[in-house]
Design a protein around this motif. Structure first.
Motif, PDB file in Angstrom:
ATOM      1  N   PHE A  34      29.516 -28.979   2.997  1.00  0.00           N
ATOM      2  CA  PHE A  34      28.327 -29.559   3.066  1.00  0.00           C
ATOM      3  C   PHE A  34      27.824 -29.716   4.346  1.00  0.00           C
ATOM      4  O   PHE A  34      26.819 -29.302   4.603  1.00  0.00           O
ATOM      5  N   PHE A  35      28.638 -30.264   5.376  1.00  0.00           N
ATOM      6  CA  PHE A  35      28.245 -30.358   6.509  1.00  0.00           C
ATOM      7  C   PHE A  35      28.187 -28.952   7.195  1.00  0.00           C
ATOM      8  O   PHE A  35      27.137 -28.770   8.177  1.00  0.00           O
ATOM      9  N   ALA A  36      28.889 -27.938   7.135  1.00  0.00           N
ATOM     10  CA  ALA A  36      28.649 -26.562   7.514  1.00  0.00           C
ATOM     11  C   ALA A  36      27.265 -26.094   7.063  1.00  0.00           C
ATOM     12  O   ALA A  36      26.510 -25.686   8.002  1.00  0.00           O
ATOM     13  N   LYS A  37      26.863 -26.206   5.828  1.00  0.00           N
ATOM     14  CA  LYS A  37      25.517 -25.859   5.459  1.00  0.00           C
ATOM     15  C   LYS A  37      24.383 -26.560   5.839  1.00  0.00           C
ATOM     16  O   LYS A  37      23.346 -25.716   6.404  1.00  0.00           O
ATOM     17  N   THR A  38      24.734 -27.862   6.113  1.00  0.00           N
ATOM     18  CA  THR A  38      23.617 -28.493   6.958  1.00  0.00           C
ATOM     19  C   THR A  38      23.329 -28.119   8.291  1.00  0.00           C
ATOM     20  O   THR A  38      22.248 -27.890   8.699  1.00  0.00           O
ATOM     21  N   LEU A  39      24.527 -28.003   8.739  1.00  0.00           N
ATOM     22  CA  LEU A  39      24.485 -27.754  10.346  1.00  0.00           C
ATOM     23  C   LEU A  39      23.987 -26.367  10.588  1.00  0.00           C
ATOM     24  O   LEU A  39      23.218 -26.159  11.617  1.00  0.00           O
ATOM     25  N   ALA A  40      24.519 -25.545  10.078  1.00  0.00           N
ATOM     26  CA  ALA A  40      24.250 -24.225  10.234  1.00  0.00           C
ATOM     27  C   ALA A  40      22.735 -23.823  10.192  1.00  0.00           C
ATOM     28  O   ALA A  40      21.970 -23.230  10.531  1.00  0.00           O
ATOM     29  N   ALA A  41      22.144 -24.672   9.212  1.00  0.00           N
ATOM     30  CA  ALA A  41      20.440 -24.555   9.006  1.00  0.00           C
ATOM     31  C   ALA A  41      19.690 -25.377  10.033  1.00  0.00           C
ATOM     32  O   ALA A  41      18.758 -25.038  10.181  1.00  0.00           O
ATOM     33  N   ARG A  42      20.459 -26.308  10.608  1.00  0.00           N
ATOM     34  CA  ARG A  42      19.438 -27.063  11.728  1.00  0.00           C
ATOM     35  C   ARG A  42      19.764 -26.886  12.980  1.00  0.00           C
ATOM     36  O   ARG A  42      19.108 -27.213  14.033  1.00  0.00           O
ATOM     37  N   VAL A  43      21.167 -26.186  13.338  1.00  0.00           N
ATOM     38  CA  VAL A  43      21.234 -25.908  14.808  1.00  0.00           C
ATOM     39  C   VAL A  43      20.474 -24.803  15.251  1.00  0.00           C
ATOM     40  O   VAL A  43      20.687 -23.528  14.365  1.00  0.00           O
ATOM     41  N   ARG A  48      25.305 -23.803  20.255  1.00  0.00           N
ATOM     42  CA  ARG A  48      26.351 -24.339  19.664  1.00  0.00           C
ATOM     43  C   ARG A  48      26.261 -25.880  20.055  1.00  0.00           C
ATOM     44  O   ARG A  48      25.334 -26.101  21.009  1.00  0.00           O
ATOM     45  N   SER A  49      26.703 -26.539  19.233  1.00  0.00           N
ATOM     46  CA  SER A  49      26.721 -28.019  19.117  1.00  0.00           C
ATOM     47  C   SER A  49      27.976 -28.854  18.675  1.00  0.00           C
ATOM     48  O   SER A  49      28.694 -28.140  18.057  1.00  0.00           O
ATOM     49  N   SER A  50      28.059 -30.090  19.312  1.00  0.00           N
ATOM     50  CA  SER A  50      29.060 -30.837  18.698  1.00  0.00           C
ATOM     51  C   SER A  50      28.548 -31.952  17.888  1.00  0.00           C
ATOM     52  O   SER A  50      27.550 -32.874  18.745  1.00  0.00           O
ATOM     53  N   ILE A  51      28.886 -32.433  16.651  1.00  0.00           N
ATOM     54  CA  ILE A  51      28.024 -33.586  16.018  1.00  0.00           C
ATOM     55  C   ILE A  51      29.374 -34.543  15.644  1.00  0.00           C
ATOM     56  O   ILE A  51      30.299 -33.985  14.859  1.00  0.00           O
ATOM     57  N   GLU A  52      29.447 -35.500  16.071  1.00  0.00           N
ATOM     58  CA  GLU A  52      30.263 -36.594  15.710  1.00  0.00           C
ATOM     59  C   GLU A  52      29.923 -37.311  14.420  1.00  0.00           C
ATOM     60  O   GLU A  52      28.706 -37.868  13.925  1.00  0.00           O
ATOM     61  N   HIS A  53      30.814 -37.688  13.289  1.00  0.00           N
ATOM     62  CA  HIS A  53      30.661 -38.245  12.200  1.00  0.00           C
ATOM     63  C   HIS A  53      32.037 -38.813  11.867  1.00  0.00           C
ATOM     64  O   HIS A  53      32.962 -38.243  11.438  1.00  0.00           O
TER      65      HIS A  53
END
Length: 94
Positions: A34-43, A48-53
């Motif tokens: 889920f995180f991969a799909k969401t971030l791939a659409a938003r970055v 490149r980016s680093s997101i902490e969760h």
């Protein structure tokens, strides 16, 4: 709707080192996809980016051709090493 928020084609997920968390591995797999799909659409493309969760950090690189590579790591894993790994996967894949 903006094209970058439309559903992305998910090619492959390679998940390792989950054996030490057997009771959580299913939820981690679902979360990472889920995180991969969401971030791939938003970055943005070419970034490149680093997101902490919670206890994880997601390192993602989206190429200019919209192909995305992601590494989900714990907070102690060095970002430079994660992005070096993503670059290696990129080189091997493309």
């Amino acid at each position: 709707m903006d094209d970058r928020f439309r559903s992305r084609l998910f090619l492959k997920a390679a998940l390792t080192d989950l054996d030490f968390l057997p009771f959580r591995s299913c939820s981690i797999k679902e979360f990472s996809v889920f995180f991969a799909k969401t971030l791939a659409a938003r970055v943005p493309e070419g970034q490149r980016s680093s997101i902490e969760h919670q206890e994880f950090v997601c390192h993602i690189h989206v190429r200019t051709n919209k192909l995305a590579f992601m590494a989900l790591c714990d907070k102690e894993y060095p970002p430079r090493v994660a992005f070096t790994l993503l670059a290696k996967v990129n080189d091997d894949f493309c």
